[in-house]
Each structure stands twice: as C-alpha cells, then as structure tokens.
Design a protein around this motif. Structure first.
Motif, PDB file in Angstrom:
ATOM      1  N   LEU A 114     -11.091  61.952   6.419  1.00 22.99           N
ATOM      2  CA  LEU A 114     -10.468  62.935   5.524  1.00 22.99           C
ATOM      3  C   LEU A 114      -9.373  62.302   4.666  1.00 22.99           C
ATOM      4  O   LEU A 114      -8.916  62.911   3.697  1.00 22.99           O
ATOM      5  CB  LEU A 114      -9.873  64.077   6.353  1.00 22.99           C
ATOM      6  CG  LEU A 114     -10.855  64.894   7.195  1.00 22.99           C
ATOM      7  CD1 LEU A 114     -10.101  65.847   8.111  1.00 22.99           C
ATOM      8  CD2 LEU A 114     -11.811  65.667   6.298  1.00 22.99           C
ATOM      9  N   ILE A 115      -8.943  61.079   5.016  1.00 21.65           N
ATOM     10  CA  ILE A 115      -7.924  60.372   4.240  1.00 21.65           C
ATOM     11  C   ILE A 115      -8.602  59.665   3.073  1.00 21.65           C
ATOM     12  O   ILE A 115      -9.432  58.765   3.290  1.00 21.65           O
ATOM     13  CB  ILE A 115      -7.180  59.347   5.121  1.00 21.65           C
ATOM     14  CG1 ILE A 115      -6.540  60.021   6.333  1.00 21.65           C
ATOM     15  CG2 ILE A 115      -6.119  58.605   4.308  1.00 21.65           C
ATOM     16  CD1 ILE A 115      -5.959  59.047   7.348  1.00 21.65           C
ATOM     17  N   PRO A 116      -8.309  60.023   1.832  1.00 21.61           N
ATOM     18  CA  PRO A 116      -8.960  59.371   0.689  1.00 21.61           C
ATOM     19  C   PRO A 116      -8.704  57.866   0.697  1.00 21.61           C
ATOM     20  O   PRO A 116      -7.570  57.419   0.858  1.00 21.61           O
ATOM     21  CB  PRO A 116      -8.294  60.037  -0.527  1.00 21.61           C
ATOM     22  CG  PRO A 116      -7.772  61.334  -0.014  1.00 21.61           C
ATOM     23  CD  PRO A 116      -7.376  61.084   1.416  1.00 21.61           C
ATOM     24  N   GLY A 117      -9.761  57.090   0.558  1.00 23.61           N
ATOM     25  CA  GLY A 117      -9.634  55.640   0.507  1.00 23.61           C
ATOM     26  C   GLY A 117      -9.685  54.959   1.855  1.00 23.61           C
ATOM     27  O   GLY A 117      -9.880  53.735   1.926  1.00 23.61           O
ATOM     28  N   ALA A 118      -9.505  55.689   2.936  1.00 25.06           N
ATOM     29  CA  ALA A 118      -9.506  55.070   4.263  1.00 25.06           C
ATOM     30  C   ALA A 118     -10.910  54.632   4.657  1.00 25.06           C
ATOM     31  O   ALA A 118     -11.907  55.271   4.285  1.00 25.06           O
ATOM     32  CB  ALA A 118      -8.946  56.031   5.297  1.00 25.06           C
ATOM     33  N   LYS A 119     -10.991  53.556   5.404  1.00 20.71           N
ATOM     34  CA  LYS A 119     -12.287  53.016   5.832  1.00 20.71           C
ATOM     35  C   LYS A 119     -12.266  52.865   7.357  1.00 20.71           C
ATOM     36  O   LYS A 119     -12.085  51.764   7.885  1.00 20.71           O
ATOM     37  CB  LYS A 119     -12.553  51.674   5.159  1.00 20.71           C
ATOM     38  CG  LYS A 119     -12.553  51.720   3.635  1.00 20.71           C
ATOM     39  CD  LYS A 119     -12.712  50.334   3.042  1.00 20.71           C
ATOM     40  CE  LYS A 119     -12.601  50.370   1.531  1.00 20.71           C
ATOM     41  NZ  LYS A 119     -11.221  50.741   1.105  1.00 20.71           N
ATOM     42  N   PRO A 120     -12.448  53.956   8.083  1.00 22.25           N
ATOM     43  CA  PRO A 120     -12.477  53.856   9.550  1.00 22.25           C
ATOM     44  C   PRO A 120     -13.807  53.317  10.048  1.00 22.25           C
ATOM     45  O   PRO A 120     -14.872  53.636   9.501  1.00 22.25           O
ATOM     46  CB  PRO A 120     -12.266  55.303   9.994  1.00 22.25           C
ATOM     47  CG  PRO A 120     -12.796  56.131   8.864  1.00 22.25           C
ATOM     48  CD  PRO A 120     -12.578  55.342   7.607  1.00 22.25           C
ATOM     49  N   ALA A 121     -13.753  52.456  11.069  1.00 19.90           N
ATOM     50  CA  ALA A 121     -14.953  51.887  11.681  1.00 19.90           C
ATOM     51  C   ALA A 121     -14.887  52.120  13.182  1.00 19.90           C
ATOM     52  O   ALA A 121     -13.851  51.881  13.813  1.00 19.90           O
ATOM     53  CB  ALA A 121     -15.055  50.399  11.364  1.00 19.90           C
ATOM     54  N   LEU A 122     -15.993  52.564  13.760  1.00 19.54           N
ATOM     55  CA  LEU A 122     -16.004  53.009  15.153  1.00 19.54           C
ATOM     56  C   LEU A 122     -16.359  51.894  16.120  1.00 19.54           C
ATOM     57  O   LEU A 122     -17.272  51.102  15.883  1.00 19.54           O
ATOM     58  CB  LEU A 122     -17.001  54.155  15.313  1.00 19.54           C
ATOM     59  CG  LEU A 122     -16.877  55.003  16.578  1.00 19.54           C
ATOM     60  CD1 LEU A 122     -15.590  55.812  16.550  1.00 19.54           C
ATOM     61  CD2 LEU A 122     -18.080  55.934  16.719  1.00 19.54           C
ATOM     62  N   THR A 123     -15.633  51.833  17.228  1.00 24.70           N
ATOM     63  CA  THR A 123     -15.956  50.995  18.380  1.00 24.70           C
ATOM     64  C   THR A 123     -16.232  51.917  19.550  1.00 24.70           C
ATOM     65  O   THR A 123     -15.354  52.680  19.962  1.00 24.70           O
ATOM     66  CB  THR A 123     -14.778  50.055  18.723  1.00 24.70           C
ATOM     67  OG1 THR A 123     -14.619  49.101  17.688  1.00 24.70           O
ATOM     68  CG2 THR A 123     -15.028  49.337  20.035  1.00 24.70           C
ATOM     69  N   ASP A 124     -17.448  51.874  20.082  1.00 30.12           N
ATOM     70  CA  ASP A 124     -17.822  52.841  21.115  1.00 30.12           C
ATOM     71  C   ASP A 124     -18.064  52.187  22.469  1.00 30.12           C
ATOM     72  O   ASP A 124     -18.861  52.656  23.268  1.00 30.12           O
ATOM     73  CB  ASP A 124     -19.035  53.667  20.691  1.00 30.12           C
ATOM     74  CG  ASP A 124     -20.264  52.809  20.408  1.00 30.12           C
ATOM     75  OD1 ASP A 124     -20.158  51.573  20.520  1.00 30.12           O
ATOM     76  OD2 ASP A 124     -21.324  53.376  20.087  1.00 30.12           O
ATOM     77  N   ARG A 125     -17.329  51.123  22.752  1.00 31.23           N
ATOM     78  CA  ARG A 125     -17.405  50.481  24.059  1.00 31.23           C
ATOM     79  C   ARG A 125     -16.219  50.902  24.916  1.00 31.23           C
ATOM     80  O   ARG A 125     -15.132  51.169  24.410  1.00 31.23           O
ATOM     81  CB  ARG A 125     -17.383  48.952  23.910  1.00 31.23           C
ATOM     82  CG  ARG A 125     -18.562  48.359  23.157  1.00 31.23           C
ATOM     83  CD  ARG A 125     -19.841  48.471  23.954  1.00 31.23           C
ATOM     84  NE  ARG A 125     -19.802  47.723  25.195  1.00 31.23           N
ATOM     85  CZ  ARG A 125     -20.325  46.514  25.364  1.00 31.23           C
ATOM     86  NH1 ARG A 125     -20.928  45.900  24.363  1.00 31.23           N
ATOM     87  NH2 ARG A 125     -20.286  45.914  26.551  1.00 31.23           N
ATOM     88  N   CYS A 126     -16.411  50.916  26.233  1.00 31.72           N
ATOM     89  CA  CYS A 126     -15.341  51.283  27.167  1.00 31.72           C
ATOM     90  C   CYS A 126     -14.233  50.237  27.145  1.00 31.72           C
ATOM     91  O   CYS A 126     -14.499  49.031  27.083  1.00 31.72           O
ATOM     92  CB  CYS A 126     -15.917  51.413  28.567  1.00 31.72           C
ATOM     93  SG  CYS A 126     -14.697  51.817  29.838  1.00 31.72           S
ATOM     94  N   SER A 127     -12.989  50.692  27.217  1.00 34.13           N
ATOM     95  CA  SER A 127     -11.851  49.763  27.251  1.00 34.13           C
ATOM     96  C   SER A 127     -11.732  49.063  28.594  1.00 34.13           C
ATOM     97  O   SER A 127     -11.084  48.030  28.701  1.00 34.13           O
ATOM     98  CB  SER A 127     -10.543  50.511  26.962  1.00 34.13           C
ATOM     99  OG  SER A 127     -10.140  51.263  28.100  1.00 34.13           O
TER     100      SER A 127
END
Length: 440
Positions: free
Chosen positions: A353-366
C-alpha cells in the motif's frame, strides 16, 4: 487411496479434559502410526529438525522401521518440534479430512500434555511460561533485568548453568512501564481519517506489554492517524508459552478470562487486534479448539484480527490516509504463526500500500520457536534452521527488514551476524514501516 485431499484442512477439538487423551499406550500407538506415514512421505524433511531426526532414527534402526524406535527416540522427535504449524499448514497432504487424519503439531502437543500431567515439564520451561509474573517483576527493576539479560553480562553464564538458557541467545529487554499503562498517551482519532468511527481494542500481549513496545506504539499511531479510536487492553497472557509446555488446563482457563474481558468491548463495537502473531493465532484458532462449546471464546475468535490483516481490511473497506511515495526495498519475513492463521501474507499486502515500496517475501521459518530456541540444547539448531530464512531475507540487500514475529526478527538479525553477514540495527514489525511511511 488418492494422495492428499482436495478439501480445505480442518482440525479436531483438542480433548484435553478427556482422560483418554492422556492414555500413554494409545499415545504410543498414535505416535508410531503418524511417524510411519511421515517416514514414508518425507515431504517435511527441510522444515525443522524434528523430521530429519525422525528419518535418521528410522534409517539407523535395525529393521529401518518405526516399530524399532525406543521411547527415548520418540521423545527426541517431540522435543525438536517448535509447534510452528508449518507441516500442517504447508506441506502435509494427509491432514484431516484426509482418511489418514494426520495433525503432527497437535500430536506433539498431546505428548507434552501427558508429560506435563506427570510433572515432567522442566523447571525453566515452567518458570519462563509465567510471563505475567516475570514481566511485572522485570518492569519494576528493568535496569537490573536488562543488564542481566545482555549477551555480554556475566549473569548469562549463571543463567546457562542453572536454567539452561544459552548465553549466546538474544533475550528481549524489558520496558520501564507496561504498554497497557500508557493509555493516556494514545492520540485521539483523526476526525478526517477515512476509518473515523472504527474502534480497536489493541490486545497488548505479554511481549508487547512488557518487552518491545515499538510495534504497539507504531500501530497506535497508524490507526489513530486513519481515524480509528484505539484503547490498549491487557487482561493477561494468551498462554502460548504454557501451550508449548502442554499445560492445556491453564491455557483454557486463560482463554475464558480473556474472552470475558473482551466480551463487553466487542458488544460496544471494538475489533480485537493482538500485537503478536502467536497471540492472534491462539485467540483465533487454538482457543476455540480447546473450548469448542464456549460462546464468548467463539465470538472473540470471530472478532480478532492480526495487525497487518486489520490495516489491509481498512484499506479495502474505508481506504487509508494518503501515504507519501517511498522508494524502498523491504525484506519481509512471513512468520510461521502469521502463516498458520491461513489468511495469506497480509504484511506483504499492507506494505504494497506504500507507493514506490518493493516488499519481497521470505516464507522460511526463523528457527526460534518461542522459548525453544534460547535453550542451550536447541540454540545451534535454531541458528541452523534460521540460516536459509536469513539468507533469503537479506539476498537483495533490502533497505529495511521486518518480521511479523517479535522473536523471529531479533533472532534473524543474530543469525545474520553469526554467519558473518551485514545485519540491520533492527528487524522490527511491518507496522513500524507503515508508521515511518506516514512520517509518524
């Protein structure tokens, strides 16, 4: 029989108040049945250390059979489980309503419940699970508590020798004043906010109340800026640390008390928003399974929303205040207990929802697993399990890294440091990024 099931996964109520739940012969039979299915499938080999341990034990047994495993072998598999729920939610094709009826995490929970009833829960596990007592005492003497818990403190060697808490493990600091005591600092709702008229009861949770208050402060600012009336509530801990111990009677009792606290607020139109993903999971899913006939718990479950989930819901239903464009790469760790809520990656949606932001997902357990990862017998494993997640989170050199889990964030930071990689000063909650984007 077809492999897997085409129906949505479901879970059975947890029969913790039935004596048959604690029948050790029946439990042993069920462990071996489930472990045999897991041994034949092996899809979960890379999720945690429980499954590799199980497979190695079977492969090294005289007949390569689950029936060869000793009681100590079975316990070793259970002890490596962090109750992250990823096998049930992500990998396993045999969860109910499949005929194999396999729920690995809740079977591990049953084993721990049997141990707890027999008085076998360790002293450290029991005492660390008393989060309200610990938090109240530590906030009264936060300076001393925070000195003692720093990795460089000489007290850490004593803690490792007496409690088994690894002296290398990051431990959270304590605040001077509980978040629930700061209601006077909550700003009034912005009358020009598109969500004006909405009301939220922020469930502070033990961690956000006594330890890291930054996500709570950020959530308050973002919600109020968008017109939401906010009040901070903390009746007591949700019981997740006791849940991990198998102390299910105590968790069921906490569920009743917390549900009774929130019932009049729900009547008054408040949505309940826990500040910690594990607590949201408890309120939404685990409590109704422990108390399936409790009307107030069912109602609380239906009116509970994770922080990121609630902001995304506001964006869809009322819209949000304008956000200034921010060209930033954001590494987003998808916490296991957020994923287990079966709502999709809401943090990713929120940050988009933040204009210009480029979020990338990491879906591994910490790899942290609640209090599991701070113990000396687990810390190295917690770091090993967390390395793939840390590498993926940092691989594109993001400007900011976040995690929905307040324990996973600091742990991933520590994993990066121990691996010789650059780490940010903080891996906080995604709501902090929203507050920053708003200039709050």
């Amino acid at each position: 029989m077809k492999e897997g099931s085409l129906e949505a996964p479901m879970r059975h109520p947890i029969a913790w108040d039935d004596d048959s739940f604690y029948d050790e012969t029946a439990l042993d039979t069920e462990l071996r049945r489930v472990f045999d299915i897991c041994h034949g499938c092996r899809r979960c080999f890379n999720l945690c250390s429980s499954f590799p341990r199980l497979f190695d034990l079977v492969d090294e047994s005289p007949n390569e059979s689950v029936e060869d495993l000793t009681a100590a072998d079975l316990k070793a598999v259970v002890d490596d489980c962090t109750l992250c729920d990823m096998c049930f939610m992500v990998k396993c094709p045999y969860v109910p309503p499949h005929a194999f009826d396999l729920d690995f995490p809740h079977l591990m929970l049953r084993y721990r419940a049997v141990e707890h009833r027999k008085g076998l829960t360790s002293f450290a596990d029991r005492e660390l699970a008393k989060t309200d007592r610990n938090g109240k005492l530590a906030t009264l003497a936060s300076g001393l508590a925070n000195f003692a818990t720093k990795e460089a403190s000489p007290a850490r060697g004593v803690m490792q020798a007496t409690l088994g808490i690894d002296k290398r493990a990051h431990l959270p600091a304590y605040a001077d004043v509980p978040l629930a005591n700061k209601q006077a600092l909550v700003p009034p709702p912005n009358p020009d906010g598109p969500a004006f008229g909405r009301k939220v009861a922020l469930y502070a949770t033990c961690f956000a109340n006594f330890n890291d208050q930054t996500p709570g402060e950020a959530a308050i600012k973002v919600l109020a800026h968008n017109g939401v009336e906010v009040r901070i509530e903390y009746p007591k801990c949700c019981g997740m640390p006791r849940f991990e111990n198998g102390d299910l009677a105590a968790v069921a009792s906490a569920a009743e008390r917390v549900a009774a606290h929130f019932e009049p607020l729900i009547d008054a139109g408040y949505a309940v928003v826990p500040l910690t993903t594990s607590c949201a999971l408890m309120l939404k899913f685990e409590w109704p399974l422990l108390q399936p006939d409790h009307a107030a718990i069912a109602r609380l479950s239906a009116n509970t929303f994770d922080v990121s989930q609630y902001i995304v819901m506001l964006a869809k239903e009322t819209g949000l205040m304008p956000i200034v464009e921010w060209d930033a790469k954001i590494g987003v760790h998808f916490a296991c207990h957020a994923r287990a809520q079966n709502m999709g990656p809401k943090a990713l949606e929120m940050l988009r929802l933040i204009p210009g932001a480029k979020p990338a997902l990491t879906d591994r357990c910490s790899g942290h697993g609640g209090k599991w990862g701070i113990f000396a017998q687990h810390f190295d494993t917690a770091v090993k399990v967390g390395r793939p997640a840390a590498r993926q989170l940092a691989k594109d050199m993001p400007d900011v890294m976040v995690s929905e889990c307040p324990l996973a964030g600091p742990h991933l930071k520590q994993v990066l440091e121990l691996s010789g990689n650059a780490a940010p000063e903080r891996i906080g909650h995604p709501i902090e990024v929203m507050a920053r984007a708003y200039g709050l």
